[in-house]
Design a protein around this motif. Structure first.
Motif, PDB file in Angstrom:
ATOM      1  N   ILE A 246       0.880  -1.278  -0.060  1.00 60.24           N
ATOM      2  CA  ILE A 246      -0.223  -0.177  -0.262  1.00 60.24           C
ATOM      3  C   ILE A 246       0.774   1.835  -0.301  1.00 60.24           C
ATOM      4  O   ILE A 246       1.884   1.421   0.996  1.00 60.24           O
ATOM      5  N   GLU A 247       0.346   2.312  -1.182  1.00 62.13           N
ATOM      6  CA  GLU A 247       1.726   3.435  -1.096  1.00 62.13           C
ATOM      7  C   GLU A 247       1.088   4.596  -1.004  1.00 62.13           C
ATOM      8  O   GLU A 247       1.323   5.181  -1.218  1.00 62.13           O
ATOM      9  N   SER A 248      -0.554   4.370  -0.833  1.00 64.19           N
ATOM     10  CA  SER A 248      -0.993   5.503  -0.829  1.00 64.19           C
ATOM     11  C   SER A 248      -2.895   5.614  -0.178  1.00 64.19           C
ATOM     12  O   SER A 248      -3.210   4.327   0.227  1.00 64.19           O
ATOM     13  N   VAL A 286      -5.400  -0.175   8.153  1.00 67.74           N
ATOM     14  CA  VAL A 286      -6.085   0.938   7.962  1.00 67.74           C
ATOM     15  C   VAL A 286      -6.086   1.882   9.095  1.00 67.74           C
ATOM     16  O   VAL A 286      -5.924   3.551   9.030  1.00 67.74           O
ATOM     17  N   GLN A 287      -7.224   1.578  10.558  1.00 68.69           N
ATOM     18  CA  GLN A 287      -7.325   1.934  11.230  1.00 68.69           C
ATOM     19  C   GLN A 287      -5.461   2.892  11.842  1.00 68.69           C
ATOM     20  O   GLN A 287      -5.706   3.651  12.389  1.00 68.69           O
ATOM     21  N   THR A 296       3.414   6.158   7.559  1.00 69.58           N
ATOM     22  CA  THR A 296       3.959   4.102   7.518  1.00 69.58           C
ATOM     23  C   THR A 296       4.003   3.813   6.526  1.00 69.58           C
ATOM     24  O   THR A 296       4.225   2.811   6.320  1.00 69.58           O
ATOM     25  N   LEU A 297       3.670   4.885   5.208  1.00 68.83           N
ATOM     26  CA  LEU A 297       3.325   4.219   3.786  1.00 68.83           C
ATOM     27  C   LEU A 297       4.740   4.353   3.269  1.00 68.83           C
ATOM     28  O   LEU A 297       6.147   5.042   3.518  1.00 68.83           O
ATOM     29  N   PRO A 298       5.376   3.369   2.682  1.00 67.02           N
ATOM     30  CA  PRO A 298       4.239   1.954   1.921  1.00 67.02           C
ATOM     31  C   PRO A 298       4.661   1.146   3.048  1.00 67.02           C
ATOM     32  O   PRO A 298       5.647   0.681   4.253  1.00 67.02           O
ATOM     33  N   LEU A 299       3.149   0.155   3.000  1.00 63.44           N
ATOM     34  CA  LEU A 299       3.442  -0.154   3.837  1.00 63.44           C
ATOM     35  C   LEU A 299       3.234  -1.822   2.945  1.00 63.44           C
ATOM     36  O   LEU A 299       2.076  -1.881   2.437  1.00 63.44           O
TER      37      LEU A 299
END
Ligand SMILES: Nc1ncnc2c1ncn2[C@@H]1O[C@H](COP(=O)(O)OP(=O)(O)OP(=O)(O)O)[C@@H](O)[C@H]1O
Length: 359
Positions: A246-248, A286-287, A296-299
């Motif tokens: 997940i980048e955004s 997510v939360q 925390t990105l990218p995750l």
């Protein structure tokens, strides 16, 4: 029993396979796996002549069935087929659906066909539904009737074309159980399936289809644990793990959720396990983690299933400063929920943040 030589099938715009050469012996249970569009269903349909191969030969018990003038009904009697979509006659009762072939083609008396039909319905657990109409049955029950109908023709082999793909997940197990029991009885079967755990458990042999043919052919231990060829390895690896980077913070949440659901289904996880994985993703990734405003990105979120006990292992790698949510946000509802859903949890801050969980 079946020998396939130089088999090719060409459609106007696509050639699913161009050179299949393989021998199938009596008693083998063969799962056919592979990426979408590699000709798995087409191969089954060529075997019982629902499709005409472009070239090559199929020999069944010494008889070339692909030659002109072959007795197509006789071929179909030898090779029963069970489709994704059941194909039962809705105006006939369950038992009438099963009796039709034996009376018309095997020339059994109605009484013989009826008695045999009841026996088969007993083996698939549906004798009580003999006088019901297909519309009164669930999808799983319809598929079990379709299996009984195929068996009634006393075929030498049954070809299953994605027999559970059209079913609600709660009904997949009952159909797989029937196929498993047929495998135990020694029936010869070829099964196109996306249920990888099932393919592994039930098969004596697996065909991995790719690059226009059977790319790798071997026992399930070889194909699933130590495939010899590169594309098989990549496919099996993709099957065994679900992974998204997940980048955004505006990533496609629905796509990830659906991906978890599909992965769970392929691995025959229970609906509860699938829901729990989705909840962990939502609460922790997510939360909690994305809720920190993008640091925390990218995750990377990945899940795999243990072959020993069927438990799920989830791993989350994320960027940003060292942050252990289990300590720093221990009082938050999200973290409490995650802890309630997991058997083990661990955080490490070495080489970036890394959480591992066992569900
Ligand atoms: N009747 C047809 N006419 C034209 N093209 C077809 C026909 N049937 C299948 N194809 C094409 O042939 C290719 C192989 O199809 P097939 O259904 O055998 O693949 P598959 O490996 O079973 O895929 P999936 O896993 O998605 O079911 C696909 O590209 C498909 O679109």
């Amino acid at each position: 029993m079946i020998s396939i030589k130089n088999l090719k099938k060409e459609y106007p715009n696509v050639t699913p396979f161009f050179d299949i050469n393989v021998e199938i012996k009596k008693g083998e249970v063969i799962s056919i796996i592979g990426p979408s569009g590699t000709g798995k269903s087409t191969l089954l349909r060529c075997l019982n002549l629902l499709e005409t191969p472009t070239s090559g030969e199929i020999v069944v018990d010494g008889e070339v069935i692909t030659k002109k003038g072959a007795d197509i009904p006789a071929v179909r009697r030898k090779m029963g087929m069970v489709f994704q979509s059941f194909n039962l006659f809705s105006h006939l009762t369950v038992i009438e659906n099963i009796m039709l072939g034996p009376v018309d083609l095997l020339k059994l008396s109605r009484q013989q066909a009826y008695d045999e039909g009841l026996r088969l319905l007993t083996t698939v657990g549906l004798v009580e539904k003999a006088l019901n109409y297909p519309d009164e049955l669930s999808g799983g029950q319809k598929q079990r009737v379709a299996i009984a109908r195929a068996l009634a023709m006393k075929p030498e082999i049954i070809l299953f074309d994605e027999p559970t793909s059209a079913l609600d997940p709660t009904m997949v197990g009952e159909v797989l159980a029937v196929i498993r029991s047929l495998a135990r009885e020694g029936l010869t079967m070829m099964i196109v399936t996306h249920e990888m755990k099932f393919a592994r458990d039930v098969s004596t042999r697996v065909f991995y289809m790719d690059e226009g043919g059977i790319y790798e052919d071997g026992p399930p231990e070889q194909i699933f644990d130590c495939p010899k060829r590169e594309r098989t390895r990549a496919f099996v690896k993709r099957l065994k793990t679900f992974e998204r980077v997940i980048e955004s913070s505006t990533f496609d949440f629905i796509e990830v959720n659906t991906g978890i659901e599909e992965f769970g289904r392929r691995q025959l996880l229970s609906q509860r396990q699938i829901n729990n994985l989705q909840l962990v993703f939502e609460e922790l990734c997510v939360q909690t983690l994305l809720g920190r405003g993008g640091e925390t990105l990218p995750l990377r979120f990945s899940v795999s299933v243990s072959e020993l006990d069927g438990s799920c292992e989830a791993a989350i790698f994320y960027s940003g400063p060292s942050f252990n949510p289990f300590e720093e946000q221990a009082g938050e509802l999200s973290i409490k929920m995650v802890l309630g859903l997991t058997k083990e949890h661990q955080w490490s801050g070495e080489n970036g943040n890394h959480i591992s969980l066992v569900l």
